[in-house]
Design a protein around this motif. Structure first.
Motif, PDB file in Angstrom:
ATOM      1  N   THR A  12       0.859  -1.214  -0.119  1.00 38.72           N
ATOM      2  CA  THR A  12       0.044  -0.025  -0.019  1.00 38.72           C
ATOM      3  C   THR A  12       0.967   1.104  -0.180  1.00 38.72           C
ATOM      4  O   THR A  12       0.596   2.348  -0.805  1.00 38.72           O
ATOM      5  CB  THR A  12      -0.918   0.028   1.198  1.00 38.72           C
ATOM      6  N   LEU A  16       1.188   3.962  -2.981  1.00 46.99           N
ATOM      7  CA  LEU A  16       0.851   5.570  -2.736  1.00 46.99           C
ATOM      8  C   LEU A  16       2.048   6.302  -3.179  1.00 46.99           C
ATOM      9  O   LEU A  16       1.764   7.317  -3.605  1.00 46.99           O
ATOM     10  CB  LEU A  16       0.749   5.567  -1.206  1.00 46.99           C
ATOM     11  N   ARG A  19       1.575   6.531  -6.828  1.00 44.98           N
ATOM     12  CA  ARG A  19       0.681   7.173  -7.449  1.00 44.98           C
ATOM     13  C   ARG A  19       0.812   8.625  -7.420  1.00 44.98           C
ATOM     14  O   ARG A  19       0.768   9.665  -8.086  1.00 44.98           O
ATOM     15  CB  ARG A  19      -0.755   7.000  -6.689  1.00 44.98           C
ATOM     16  N   GLN A 112      -8.819   9.878  -2.508  1.00 43.70           N
ATOM     17  CA  GLN A 112      -8.974   8.579  -3.515  1.00 43.70           C
ATOM     18  C   GLN A 112      -8.735   7.418  -2.786  1.00 43.70           C
ATOM     19  O   GLN A 112      -9.599   6.377  -2.900  1.00 43.70           O
ATOM     20  CB  GLN A 112      -8.177   8.821  -4.897  1.00 43.70           C
ATOM     21  N   ALA A 113      -7.691   7.418  -1.977  1.00 43.78           N
ATOM     22  CA  ALA A 113      -7.280   6.048  -1.448  1.00 43.78           C
ATOM     23  C   ALA A 113      -8.252   5.732  -0.339  1.00 43.78           C
ATOM     24  O   ALA A 113      -8.398   4.330  -0.143  1.00 43.78           O
ATOM     25  CB  ALA A 113      -5.763   6.342  -0.771  1.00 43.78           C
TER      26      ALA A 113
END
Length: 147
Positions: A12, A16, A19, A112-113
């Motif tokens: 994750t 992150l 992105r 968004q996450a």
């Protein structure tokens, strides 16, 4: 293997970072620049060595990054009045809008996450991650017993 807590946490965080890099590039910046600008913003006047320690990068790597940011007018180096060998780092006025854009980019990414995650869940997750980080930062060496 792919569903273990450690793997999910690491993957994750990797996603992150990836992105954020993609979005930051749209603004002509990198995550490394953002981290350096943020570090200087929170510690105005910090010297390069201490900033390298804070960012967990080699001093020569940071020096090159600061060189590029100084050339682009985002950072200013000033001689440390207490140590003529050291340079203190300061943000220029030009850095303010860049930092604002990058903070907005990070906020959009987190929105968004966290789609579909409730505020109580976010608070609980934040508390748990803080506990885990504190456990890992503990200076005491504790023996873990598995039963």
């Amino acid at each position: 293997m792919t569903d273990t807590f450690g793997f999910l946490l690491s993957d994750t965080a990797r996603m992150l970072r990836k992105r954020f890099d993609e979005r930051a590039r749209q603004h002509g910046a990198t995550r490394a620049q953002w981290k350096a600008l943020s570090g200087i913003s929170r510690n105005e006047g910090i010297n390069q060595g201490n900033l390298a320690d804070l960012l967990e990068v080699e001093p020569i790597t940071l020096c090159r990054l600061i060189d590029r940011m100084e050339e682009s007018g985002l950072v200013e180096r000033r001689r440390d009045p207490n140590d003529r060998r050291a340079w203190q780092l300061f943000l220029t006025e030009k850095a303010g809008p860049v930092l604002e854009e990058l903070h907005a980019t990070a906020d959009e990414l987190m929105t968004q996450a966290l789609l579909g995650v409730s505020e109580p869940q976010i608070e609980m997750m934040t508390g748990l991650l803080n506990r885990i980080r504190n456990n890992l930062c503990s200076t005491e060496t504790k023996e873990v017993v598995h039963g």
